[in-house]
Scaffold this motif. Structure first.
Motif, PDB file in Angstrom:
ATOM      1  N   VAL A 189      -5.601  -8.957   8.427  1.00  0.00           N
ATOM      2  CA  VAL A 189      -4.347  -9.593   8.819  1.00  0.00           C
ATOM      3  C   VAL A 189      -3.136  -8.888   8.200  1.00  0.00           C
ATOM      4  N   TYR A 190      -3.350  -7.749   7.526  1.00  0.00           N
ATOM      5  CA  TYR A 190      -2.233  -7.068   6.868  1.00  0.00           C
ATOM      6  C   TYR A 190      -1.231  -6.557   7.910  1.00  0.00           C
ATOM      7  N   VAL A 191       0.030  -6.862   7.680  1.00  0.00           N
ATOM      8  CA  VAL A 191       1.105  -6.434   8.583  1.00  0.00           C
ATOM      9  C   VAL A 191       1.952  -5.353   7.920  1.00  0.00           C
ATOM     10  N   GLY A 192       2.168  -5.475   6.603  1.00  0.00           N
ATOM     11  CA  GLY A 192       3.018  -4.534   5.895  1.00  0.00           C
ATOM     12  C   GLY A 192       4.420  -5.078   5.750  1.00  0.00           C
ATOM     13  N   ASP A 193       5.320  -4.213   5.284  1.00  0.00           N
ATOM     14  CA  ASP A 193       6.716  -4.598   5.143  1.00  0.00           C
ATOM     15  C   ASP A 193       7.515  -3.941   6.262  1.00  0.00           C
ATOM     16  N   VAL A 194       8.769  -3.610   6.013  1.00  0.00           N
ATOM     17  CA  VAL A 194       9.589  -3.014   7.072  1.00  0.00           C
ATOM     18  C   VAL A 194       9.060  -1.656   7.516  1.00  0.00           C
ATOM     19  N   ARG A 195       8.226  -1.035   6.694  1.00  0.00           N
ATOM     20  CA  ARG A 195       7.638   0.254   7.050  1.00  0.00           C
ATOM     21  C   ARG A 195       6.428   0.110   7.961  1.00  0.00           C
ATOM     22  N   GLY A 196       5.992  -1.123   8.177  1.00  0.00           N
ATOM     23  CA  GLY A 196       4.889  -1.356   9.091  1.00  0.00           C
ATOM     24  C   GLY A 196       3.527  -1.223   8.439  1.00  0.00           C
ATOM     25  N   ASN A 197       2.512  -1.263   9.271  1.00  0.00           N
ATOM     26  CA  ASN A 197       1.122  -1.141   8.830  1.00  0.00           C
ATOM     27  C   ASN A 197       0.746   0.340   8.797  1.00  0.00           C
ATOM     28  N   PRO A 198       0.371   0.876   7.618  1.00  0.00           N
ATOM     29  CA  PRO A 198       0.146   2.320   7.516  1.00  0.00           C
ATOM     30  C   PRO A 198      -1.266   2.769   7.858  1.00  0.00           C
ATOM     31  N   PHE A 199      -2.194   1.859   8.121  1.00  0.00           N
ATOM     32  CA  PHE A 199      -3.592   2.269   8.189  1.00  0.00           C
ATOM     33  C   PHE A 199      -3.931   3.121   9.404  1.00  0.00           C
ATOM     34  N   GLY A 200      -3.127   3.041  10.449  1.00  0.00           N
ATOM     35  CA  GLY A 200      -3.354   3.925  11.583  1.00  0.00           C
ATOM     36  C   GLY A 200      -3.201   5.390  11.224  1.00  0.00           C
TER      37      GLY A 200
ATOM     38  N   PHE B  60       0.815  -1.212   0.000  1.00  0.00           N
ATOM     39  CA  PHE B  60       0.000   0.000   0.000  1.00  0.00           C
ATOM     40  C   PHE B  60       0.854   1.269   0.000  1.00  0.00           C
ATOM     41  N   LEU B  61       1.934   1.271   0.770  1.00  0.00           N
ATOM     42  CA  LEU B  61       2.773   2.474   0.825  1.00  0.00           C
ATOM     43  C   LEU B  61       3.542   2.700  -0.470  1.00  0.00           C
ATOM     44  N   ASP B  62       3.813   1.656  -1.244  1.00  0.00           N
ATOM     45  CA  ASP B  62       4.468   1.852  -2.540  1.00  0.00           C
ATOM     46  C   ASP B  62       3.594   2.723  -3.434  1.00  0.00           C
ATOM     47  N   PHE B  63       2.305   2.405  -3.487  1.00  0.00           N
ATOM     48  CA  PHE B  63       1.383   3.186  -4.309  1.00  0.00           C
ATOM     49  C   PHE B  63       1.226   4.603  -3.770  1.00  0.00           C
ATOM     50  N   ALA B  64       1.146   4.741  -2.435  1.00  0.00           N
ATOM     51  CA  ALA B  64       0.999   6.067  -1.843  1.00  0.00           C
ATOM     52  C   ALA B  64       2.218   6.941  -2.122  1.00  0.00           C
ATOM     53  N   GLU B  65       3.395   6.337  -2.071  1.00  0.00           N
ATOM     54  CA  GLU B  65       4.611   7.102  -2.373  1.00  0.00           C
ATOM     55  C   GLU B  65       4.645   7.532  -3.831  1.00  0.00           C
ATOM     56  N   ASP B  66       4.067   6.715  -4.729  1.00  0.00           N
ATOM     57  CA  ASP B  66       3.955   7.140  -6.129  1.00  0.00           C
ATOM     58  C   ASP B  66       3.090   8.383  -6.258  1.00  0.00           C
ATOM     59  N   ILE B  67       1.998   8.451  -5.494  1.00  0.00           N
ATOM     60  CA  ILE B  67       1.149   9.644  -5.517  1.00  0.00           C
ATOM     61  C   ILE B  67       1.962  10.872  -5.104  1.00  0.00           C
ATOM     62  N   CYS B  68       2.771  10.707  -4.086  1.00  0.00           N
ATOM     63  CA  CYS B  68       3.608  11.826  -3.629  1.00  0.00           C
ATOM     64  C   CYS B  68       4.625  12.223  -4.698  1.00  0.00           C
ATOM     65  N   ARG B  69       5.161  11.253  -5.425  1.00  0.00           N
ATOM     66  CA  ARG B  69       6.087  11.556  -6.527  1.00  0.00           C
ATOM     67  C   ARG B  69       5.399  12.407  -7.588  1.00  0.00           C
TER      68      ARG B  69
END
Length: 293
Positions: free
Chosen positions: A218-229, A74-83
């Protein structure tokens, strides 16, 4: 209406394909599609909004003409938006998104505070980290992901795709304009007139794993963690829309998002299913304009 201006941002091998409708100098609106689709499925919505906005739409990573890196958290896509926002130096952005593309915008709002003026999101993919479960994906979810790998990727022609998809449940209620836009830009031409999906079954399967993990809490995320909070830290007004004919899991995920977002309101499209903007584009335009008032 003239064709959209097409361009890309980012270096070779990491391009994000973009299209623009409307003249520069108007307030920017950024449209983000859901899993498996392309920027052009917004065609009817973008045409109408271009009278008052500079409308941008992108092919999310793994889709259309954008790069296909294999990283689909999820954060990969969000970072693309920021790009995109940084490359185009966009300010006071009106973000309009659908499904996983809606999630991209919600998470990007936390990564790029102050850049969005409001977000209109239709059935975002979301989990509630306060009710996370352990144990990973169940057999049913894994089976659904595996089933994607059996999806047909090549067809004899674009016309053959259109005829097959016209009666498929996912696309049965789409406008003809939306479906033809998807067929034209969601497939790459091969030899002898054949065409192949840009978002291949292998790519879509990789994208669906974190989506199903979020669906089932059950989503945990990668090394960046779970972003939904971070949805609790969004600093602009958000309207979360659902569709009366959509599946219950989409409404449940929208409910989770609503429970987390501080400045939130809701809307129900009574006459549509999950792909609202491709089924009732005029209603989406009306609702987006109303929320902007």
């Amino acid at each position: 209406m003239t064709s959209p201006h097409r361009f890309s941002i980012g270096p070779a091998g990491a391009e994000i394909a973009m299209l623009q409708r409307g003249e520069r100098g108007k307030p920017p609106a950024l449209l983000v599609h859901g899993t498996g689709f392309v920027a052009d499925v917004w065609d009817e919505v973008a045409r109408e909004l271009a009278s008052t906005y500079t409308v941008y739409a992108l092919d999310r990573r793994g889709h259309g003409a954008s790069h296909k890196p294999g990283a689909y958290h999820f954060l990969d896509f969000a970072e693309d938006i920021c790009r995109v926002i940084d490359a185009l130096d966009l300010r006071d952005v009106y973000g309009i998104g659908h499904s996983a593309g809606a999630t991209d915008l919600l998470l990007a709002a936390k990564l790029a505070p102050g850049r969005f003026t409001r977000l209109f999101v239709m059935e975002p993919t979301a989990m509630d980290p306060r009710a996370a479960r352990s144990g990973g994906l169940g057999d049913d979810s894994l089976s659904q992901i595996q089933r994607t790998l059996r999806r047909r990727a090549e067809f004899d022609s674009a016309d053959a795709v259109f005829e097959r998809y016209r009666t498929a449940p996912t696309f049965a209620d789409w406008t003809e304009t939306s479906l033809r836009a998807y067929v034209r830009h969601g497939f790459v031409p091969l030899e002898n007139g054949r065409v192949r999906l840009c978002c291949t079954p292998e790519i879509e399967s990789a994208m669906l794993r974190p989506i199903y993990e979020a669906m089932t809490q059950v989503y945990v995320g990668d090394v960046r963690g779970n972003p939904f909070g971070s949805l609790a830290e969004i600093d602009c007004p958000v309207r979360v829309a659902t569709a009366a004919k959509s599946g219950p899991i989409y409404c449940e995920m929208a409910r989770r998002a609503v429970s987390l977002i501080p400045q939130v309101s809701t809307l129900v499209f009574e006459s549509a299913g999950h792909c609202v903007a491709q089924e009732v584009p005029a209603a989406v335009v009306e609702a987006a304009r109303e929320f902007a008032k």
